[in-house]
Design a protein around this motif. Structure first.
Motif, PDB file in Angstrom:
ATOM      1  N   PRO A  94       0.803  -1.243   0.000  1.00 17.46           N
ATOM      2  CA  PRO A  94       0.000   0.000   0.000  1.00 17.46           C
ATOM      3  C   PRO A  94       0.823   1.275   0.000  1.00 17.46           C
ATOM      4  O   PRO A  94       0.317   2.332  -0.389  1.00 17.46           O
ATOM      5  CB  PRO A  94      -0.833  -0.127   1.278  1.00 17.46           C
ATOM      6  N   ASP A  95       2.092   1.193   0.396  1.00 21.03           N
ATOM      7  CA  ASP A  95       2.934   2.391   0.368  1.00 21.03           C
ATOM      8  C   ASP A  95       3.166   2.896  -1.052  1.00 21.03           C
ATOM      9  O   ASP A  95       3.602   4.038  -1.252  1.00 21.03           O
ATOM     10  CB  ASP A  95       4.290   2.107   1.018  1.00 21.03           C
ATOM     11  N   LEU A  96       2.854   2.064  -2.049  1.00 18.35           N
ATOM     12  CA  LEU A  96       3.025   2.470  -3.446  1.00 18.35           C
ATOM     13  C   LEU A  96       1.847   3.283  -3.978  1.00 18.35           C
ATOM     14  O   LEU A  96       1.904   3.788  -5.101  1.00 18.35           O
ATOM     15  CB  LEU A  96       3.212   1.233  -4.332  1.00 18.35           C
ATOM     16  N   ILE A  97       0.797   3.402  -3.197  1.00 25.40           N
ATOM     17  CA  ILE A  97      -0.418   4.037  -3.716  1.00 25.40           C
ATOM     18  C   ILE A  97      -0.213   5.503  -4.101  1.00 25.40           C
ATOM     19  O   ILE A  97      -0.707   5.934  -5.156  1.00 25.40           O
ATOM     20  CB  ILE A  97      -1.586   3.843  -2.727  1.00 25.40           C
ATOM     21  N   PRO A  98       0.504   6.333  -3.338  1.00 27.17           N
ATOM     22  CA  PRO A  98       0.735   7.711  -3.825  1.00 27.17           C
ATOM     23  C   PRO A  98       1.413   7.737  -5.183  1.00 27.17           C
ATOM     24  O   PRO A  98       1.034   8.539  -6.054  1.00 27.17           O
ATOM     25  CB  PRO A  98       1.617   8.320  -2.733  1.00 27.17           C
ATOM     26  N   ALA A  99       2.403   6.874  -5.401  1.00 26.38           N
ATOM     27  CA  ALA A  99       3.067   6.812  -6.716  1.00 26.38           C
ATOM     28  C   ALA A  99       2.095   6.337  -7.778  1.00 26.38           C
ATOM     29  O   ALA A  99       2.121   6.814  -8.918  1.00 26.38           O
ATOM     30  CB  ALA A  99       4.284   5.887  -6.641  1.00 26.38           C
ATOM     31  N   ALA A 100       1.229   5.387  -7.408  1.00 34.14           N
ATOM     32  CA  ALA A 100       0.242   4.880  -8.365  1.00 34.14           C
ATOM     33  C   ALA A 100      -0.710   5.977  -8.801  1.00 34.14           C
ATOM     34  O   ALA A 100      -1.060   6.081  -9.986  1.00 34.14           O
ATOM     35  CB  ALA A 100      -0.536   3.723  -7.738  1.00 34.14           C
ATOM     36  N   VAL A 101      -1.145   6.820  -7.874  1.00 36.31           N
ATOM     37  CA  VAL A 101      -2.061   7.911  -8.213  1.00 36.31           C
ATOM     38  C   VAL A 101      -1.404   8.861  -9.211  1.00 36.31           C
ATOM     39  O   VAL A 101      -2.047   9.319 -10.170  1.00 36.31           O
ATOM     40  CB  VAL A 101      -2.521   8.657  -6.947  1.00 36.31           C
ATOM     41  N   GLU A 102      -0.112   9.161  -9.016  1.00 38.68           N
ATOM     42  CA  GLU A 102       0.570  10.059  -9.947  1.00 38.68           C
ATOM     43  C   GLU A 102       0.682   9.435 -11.334  1.00 38.68           C
ATOM     44  O   GLU A 102       0.456  10.099 -12.348  1.00 38.68           O
ATOM     45  CB  GLU A 102       1.960  10.419  -9.420  1.00 38.68           C
ATOM     46  N   GLU A 103       1.000   8.143 -11.399  1.00 39.42           N
ATOM     47  CA  GLU A 103       1.090   7.468 -12.690  1.00 39.42           C
ATOM     48  C   GLU A 103      -0.276   7.381 -13.362  1.00 39.42           C
ATOM     49  O   GLU A 103      -0.402   7.549 -14.577  1.00 39.42           O
ATOM     50  CB  GLU A 103       1.654   6.051 -12.513  1.00 39.42           C
ATOM     51  N   LEU A 104      -1.295   7.141 -12.575  1.00 33.55           N
ATOM     52  CA  LEU A 104      -2.642   7.062 -13.132  1.00 33.55           C
ATOM     53  C   LEU A 104      -3.110   8.431 -13.621  1.00 33.55           C
ATOM     54  O   LEU A 104      -3.764   8.534 -14.666  1.00 33.55           O
ATOM     55  CB  LEU A 104      -3.605   6.495 -12.090  1.00 33.55           C
ATOM     56  N   MET A 105      -2.783   9.484 -12.896  1.00 34.03           N
ATOM     57  CA  MET A 105      -3.122  10.828 -13.358  1.00 34.03           C
ATOM     58  C   MET A 105      -2.404  11.144 -14.667  1.00 34.03           C
ATOM     59  O   MET A 105      -2.925  11.867 -15.511  1.00 34.03           O
ATOM     60  CB  MET A 105      -2.746  11.873 -12.299  1.00 34.03           C
ATOM     61  N   ARG A 106      -1.217  10.605 -14.839  1.00 38.00           N
ATOM     62  CA  ARG A 106      -0.467  10.821 -16.073  1.00 38.00           C
ATOM     63  C   ARG A 106      -1.052  10.027 -17.231  1.00 38.00           C
ATOM     64  O   ARG A 106      -1.155  10.526 -18.358  1.00 38.00           O
ATOM     65  CB  ARG A 106       1.004  10.422 -15.859  1.00 38.00           C
ATOM     66  N   LEU A 107      -1.477   8.797 -16.972  1.00 31.05           N
ATOM     67  CA  LEU A 107      -1.815   7.868 -18.037  1.00 31.05           C
ATOM     68  C   LEU A 107      -3.300   7.764 -18.378  1.00 31.05           C
ATOM     69  O   LEU A 107      -3.650   7.379 -19.489  1.00 31.05           O
ATOM     70  CB  LEU A 107      -1.305   6.464 -17.678  1.00 31.05           C
TER      71      LEU A 107
END
Length: 398
Positions: free
Chosen positions: A269-282
């Motif tokens: 779950p610590d990856l979720i902030p990074a996931a949100v940024e990648e999802l906002m990009r993609l």
């Protein structure tokens, strides 16, 4: 390469994306790899330019040589017959700065972060209620919509019980071909009348919310007109829930389509902030480019000269996949870190609620992946005739 001075480049119909998926149309990459800009024709308004490269997008969004206020005096290229003039998105500095400063204090990172425990609790309650009723359930109606609606209503001071009413006005504000210009304007005036009534209540009985603070700025400081106050509150209400409500199911769909991504976020779950940024990009939220900026003088963008008085639309999703800025740009990479994407815009009109949207999206994904490691989608009914893409209904099981 010498900028093009060709007065009659080919004009292509726009938008390119389809409303029933999250794919980015191939035309964007072709334009980005070619001249960078294309002449496009939208369903309504004059012909404009479409910027697809990252550097050009940032220039159009931030350079004072490109004006939003100029759109009021032009037949702006747009998706719908009706025109939305006025409000914070239709002005330039210093008027834009004056309006934004009044609201910005409510959306600082520190203030928004203080809401995290409340948002976390709300996410869990919505999930618990859905689980109690059993699968399958509509993640849009039961989770993605009520989460940002309740948060923005509490911040602004709008009764959550009025959700069905302002939901209809919000849909109208973001509609494309479903309404005539007269119908669009009538809906907008109804929304304004609704907000006038709420503002009257706030004047009579002040409360601790953003709307009361804006009323004080209007009445005591004379820092904005009554119509500016109304349109500002309406704009915050619409923007504060519609985009996040659309992106939550969009993100779920995107992650489930990448093998192992959903389970990895459950396990890490610590990856979720990074996931949100990648999802906002993609994940491209808009069906097409956003609101046009007008060149106030001749400006060279990429390989093209944009003449004074010409409108430029920005393809944010295409810019966010520019290989000049992002390595392997089509890949969802949780190790990419916080990329310089422009998913929340750039420049003076950078999304005022970006910190709030990030928090809501992070907590939503955290709650969904934690509670539903085996979540599956069984049915998707897509929005149509809207400027934003996403499911209007998405049935899930777990």
């Amino acid at each position: 390469m010498t900028p093009s001075l060709d007065p009659t480049p080919e004009v292509v119909d726009y938008p390119f994306n389809r409303p029933d998926n999250l794919e980015l149309a191939g035309e964007y990459a072709a334009i980005r790899q070619g001249p960078g800009l294309a002449r496009v024709r939208l369903p309504f308004g004059e012909i404009g330019w479409l910027a697809t490269r990252y550097a050009d997008a940032r220039t159009v969004l931030a350079d004072p040589r490109f004006s939003r206020a100029e759109s009021v005096t032009h037949d702006e290229p747009r998706m719908r017959e009706g025109r939305q003039t006025g409000g914070i998105l239709s002005v330039d500095p210093p008027d834009h700065t004056r309006l934004r400063v009044l609201v910005a204090k409510a959306f600082t990172v520190k203030r928004i972060e203080a809401l995290r425990p409340t948002v976390k609790q709300l996410c869990q309650k919505l999930i618990d209620d859905a689980v109690a009723d059993g699968a399958p359930t509509d993640i849009v109606d039961r989770f993605a919509l009520p989460l940002p609606v309740q948060v923005i209503c509490e911040l602004l001071g709008v009764p959550t019980s009025d959700r069905p009413r302002f939901r209809a006005w919000s849909d109208a504000a973001l509609s494309t071909t479903s309404m005539t210009a007269d119908e669009y304007q009538a809906s907008r005036e109804e929304f304004r009348d609704y907000m006038r009534g709420l503002l009257a209540i706030k004047r009579e009985t002040p409360t601790d919310d953003l709307m009361t603070a804006l009323v004080a700025a209007r009445d005591e400081g004379d820092k904005l007109t009554e119509l500016e106050l109304i349109d500002l509150c309406n704009g915050i209400l619409v923007a504060g829930h519609e985009t996040t409500a659309s992106q939550i199911p969009n993100f779920v769909l995107y992650l489930l389509g990448r093998e192992g991504s959903w389970r990895r976020l459950h396990d890490e779950p610590d990856l979720i902030p990074a996931a949100v940024e990648e999802l906002m990009r993609l994940v491209p939220l808009g069906l097409g480019g956003g609101q046009a900026r007008y060149a106030t003088e001749d400006v060279v963008l990429g390989d093209v000269t944009v003449r004074a008085g010409e409108p430029v639309l920005v393809a944010i999703a295409a810019a966010n996949r520019d290989p000049e800025v992002f390595d392997d740009p089509e890949t969802f990479d949780l190790e990419r870190g916080r990329t310089p994407h422009i998913g929340f815009g750039h420049g003076a009109h950078h999304c005022l609620g970006a910190a709030l949207a990030r928090l809501e999206l992070q907590e939503a994904l955290l709650a969904l992946t934690r509670n539903f490691p085996d979540l599956a989608v069984t049915e998707v009914d897509w929005k149509t005739e809207m400027v934003v893409r996403g499911p209007k209904k998405m049935m899930i099981t777990w």
